[in-house]
Design an enzyme around this catalytic site. Structure first.
Site, PDB file in Angstrom:
ATOM      1  N   ASP A 101       0.818  -1.214   0.000  1.00 12.18           N
ATOM      2  CA  ASP A 101       0.000   0.000   0.000  1.00 12.18           C
ATOM      3  C   ASP A 101       0.854   1.266   0.000  1.00 12.18           C
ATOM      4  OD1 ASP A 101      -2.031  -1.893   0.351  1.00 12.18           O
ATOM      5  OD2 ASP A 101      -2.023  -1.643   2.516  1.00 12.18           O
TER       6      ASP A 101
ATOM      7  N   GLU B  28     -11.324   0.459  -3.735  1.00 16.54           N
ATOM      8  CA  GLU B  28     -10.613   0.920  -2.541  1.00 16.54           C
ATOM      9  C   GLU B  28      -9.400   1.730  -2.951  1.00 16.54           C
ATOM     10  OE1 GLU B  28      -9.654  -2.722  -0.538  1.00 16.54           O
ATOM     11  OE2 GLU B  28      -8.369  -3.450  -2.148  1.00 16.54           O
TER      12      GLU B  28
END
Length: 513
Positions: A20, A188
């Site tokens: 991420d 997301e």
């Protein structure tokens, strides 16, 4: 807005489980932050001047209470930070999953100290992004995934957005729904940018497994409406033979020459069926250029392996280096460099279950190369402990000494197996190494084999024989088997009393594809 694409830096950009990634540019400097889940210190921050060589400069969460991970379940903790700079201040927004919720951290210096974290009010979801328009209005854009306690499945509301007062964490309006991708599952990881006169919304969709993808939309306003790119998804490795899979959860950054890069998470699956990724989700990078106002993203390429890395910590400093990690607690809560000069002392305390414990007396570091060896000289005169290769408390391989015995242990889910041999004396040199699997047989399905060994002598670093207690299949400590968002960490632990380490050594190199 058309540029000639530049060559991308080497891949993986930051090896080992560093998922991420979020990157921002401040003057001539670049900063990058990653998820850390249940590990502390949390949210590592890296620095670079050229977007190729990165150094760890600190962590956002390096104090008790900034993240509430003490009892968080596996897969909880620090999810998906966004790192930005605005008005002379650094901002890191992140989800503390199953903990404090969505948080805003601030700092004058990215090395820290960072604030204690302000809880966002009116933001129900994960993966927050923070952006500002020319008038200074702050926007928090996030994935509307609602996590529920118990067995209830999560609810997904798509990509959401609110105007926010970042000083108080209070939303200034009810959430609105933005563009949520092409219809793939789990939209997301939104990131909102203004590039030239256009607002872009970059998201991940398809889930973080093999279907992971990056899609993008644009608008004249930060709150939309957004128009999706006709070529979406603009990046995905699904159903390809590319060596880097699961590519997604991306962020954009501009290089000094004006060209653009995309950083994202990805995985290096190995084995005959390319099904197992020991180090989990890592940070990768690729180049892109713009055509007709849309990014055209190059496939993510794997760089040929570099030279072997050899590192050794003799524990002669007053503080542990930043790369050392604890599980659900800071390393300093279980480890001391001052109680015995030149040694690291670990206290088992209440962690009587060893590496099965939710909060083990463990100090480790990430495995960052596919072929690696971790070794240490331990004095177990005060207790029992050793070296562990860990994915989580239910998936780890250990080798330990104590009470006249060397013991290797494999924990795979609800199954545990041990191997033992006598070991007179209180000093032992232990090693865990990851090796190439055999060329034939069922074992070649594995990404690697994990060898647990003890050395016959303690005086030197070479020239003495190693005795193998166990040679184990690495599939059972890989991200896919454990269904983990992290990867392997390897380090020292105490299971009883106190254990002292004189040194800890790491050797690593990557395998040829």
């Amino acid at each position: 807005m058309t540029q000639t694409p530049s060559l991308a830096p080497s891949n993986p950009l930051i090896p080992g489980f560093h998922p991420d990634p979020s990157v921002c540019k401040v003057g001539d400097d670049y900063y990058l932050a990653c998820s850390s889940f249940e590990y502390l210190p949390g949210i590592p921050v890296f620095h670079s001047r050229d977007l190729a060589a990165w150094s760890l400069i600190g962590h956002v969460a390096d104090r008790e209470g900034q993240l509430d991970v003490c009892d968080t379940p596996t897969l909880g903790g620090a999810w998906a930070p966004t790192l930005r700079h605005h008005g002379g201040r650094f901002y890191c927004v992140v989800t503390d999953a199953h903990g404090r919720g969505s948080l805003i951290f601030t700092a004058e210096d990215p090395q820290g100290p960072w604030s204690n974290g302000t809880v966002m009010q009116g933001v129900s979801g994960i993966d927050p992004d923070i952006a500002w328009d020319e008038e200074g209005t702050c926007y928090i854009t996030y994935s509307g995934l609602l996590l529920h306690d118990g067995d209830a499945p999560p609810t997904h509301l798509g990509i959401q957005q609110v105007r926010m007062d970042p000083r108080t964490g209070r939303a200034l309006e009810e959430p609105r729904s933005l563009w949520s991708g092409t219809g793939l599952m789990f939209p997301e990881a939104p990131h909102l940018y203004k590039i030239d006169e256009t607002w872009y919304l970059l998201i991940a969709e398809g889930g973080t497994e093999r279907g992971h993808a990056v899609s993008i939309a644009r608008s004249t306003r930060p709150e939309g409406p957004f128009e999706g790119c006709p070529a979406n998804p603009v990046l995905s490795a699904r159903s390809t033979d590319r060596p880097i899979q699961n590519t997604g959860h991306a962020d954009l950054v501009q290089r000094p020459d004006g060209s653009w890069l995309m950083v994202m998470l990805g995985m290096r699956p190995r084995g005959t069926t390319r099904a197992f990724s020991p180090m989990g989700r890592e940070t990768f990078v690729t180049s892109l250029h713009w055509e007709d106002g849309w990014p055209v993203v190059a496939p993510v390429e794997l760089t040929p392996p570099g030279p072997e890395v050899r590192e050794r910590d003799d524990f002669d400093d007053e503080c542990l280096e930043p790369r050392w990690l604890g599980v659900r607690r800071l390393p300093a809560s279980v480890a001391s460099l001052t109680e015995r000069s030149g040694w690291l002392r670990l206290h088992a305390g209440e962690a009587k279950a060893g590496m099965d414990d939710l909060r083990p007396a463990f100090v480790g570091r990430r495995q960052q190369h596919e072929r690696a060896a971790f070794s240490a000289l331990l004095d177990v005169s005060g207790g029992t402990g050793g070296i562990s290769l860990r994915i989580d408390e239910q998936h780890h391989y250990d080798i330990e000494a104590g009470h006249g015995v060397i013991r290797a242990r494999a924990r795979v889910g609800s199954l545990t197996q041990t191997w033992e041999q006598p070991h007179p004396g209180d000093v032992a040199v232990l090693r865990i190494s990851t090796e190439k699997p055999p060329a034939d047989g069922l074992e070649n399905l594995a990404a690697d084999m994990v060898r647990l060994s003890v050395r016959s002598g303690t005086a030197g670093d070479s020239g003495e024989a190693w005795t193998t207690l166990a040679l184990l299949d690495g599939r059972y400590v890989s991200a896919e088997t454990t269904a983990s968002f992290t990867g392997r960490s390897v380090g020292l632990y105490a299971a009883e009393g106190t254990v002292d380490a004189d040194w800890f050594a790491y050797e690593g190199h990557d395998a040829q594809r």
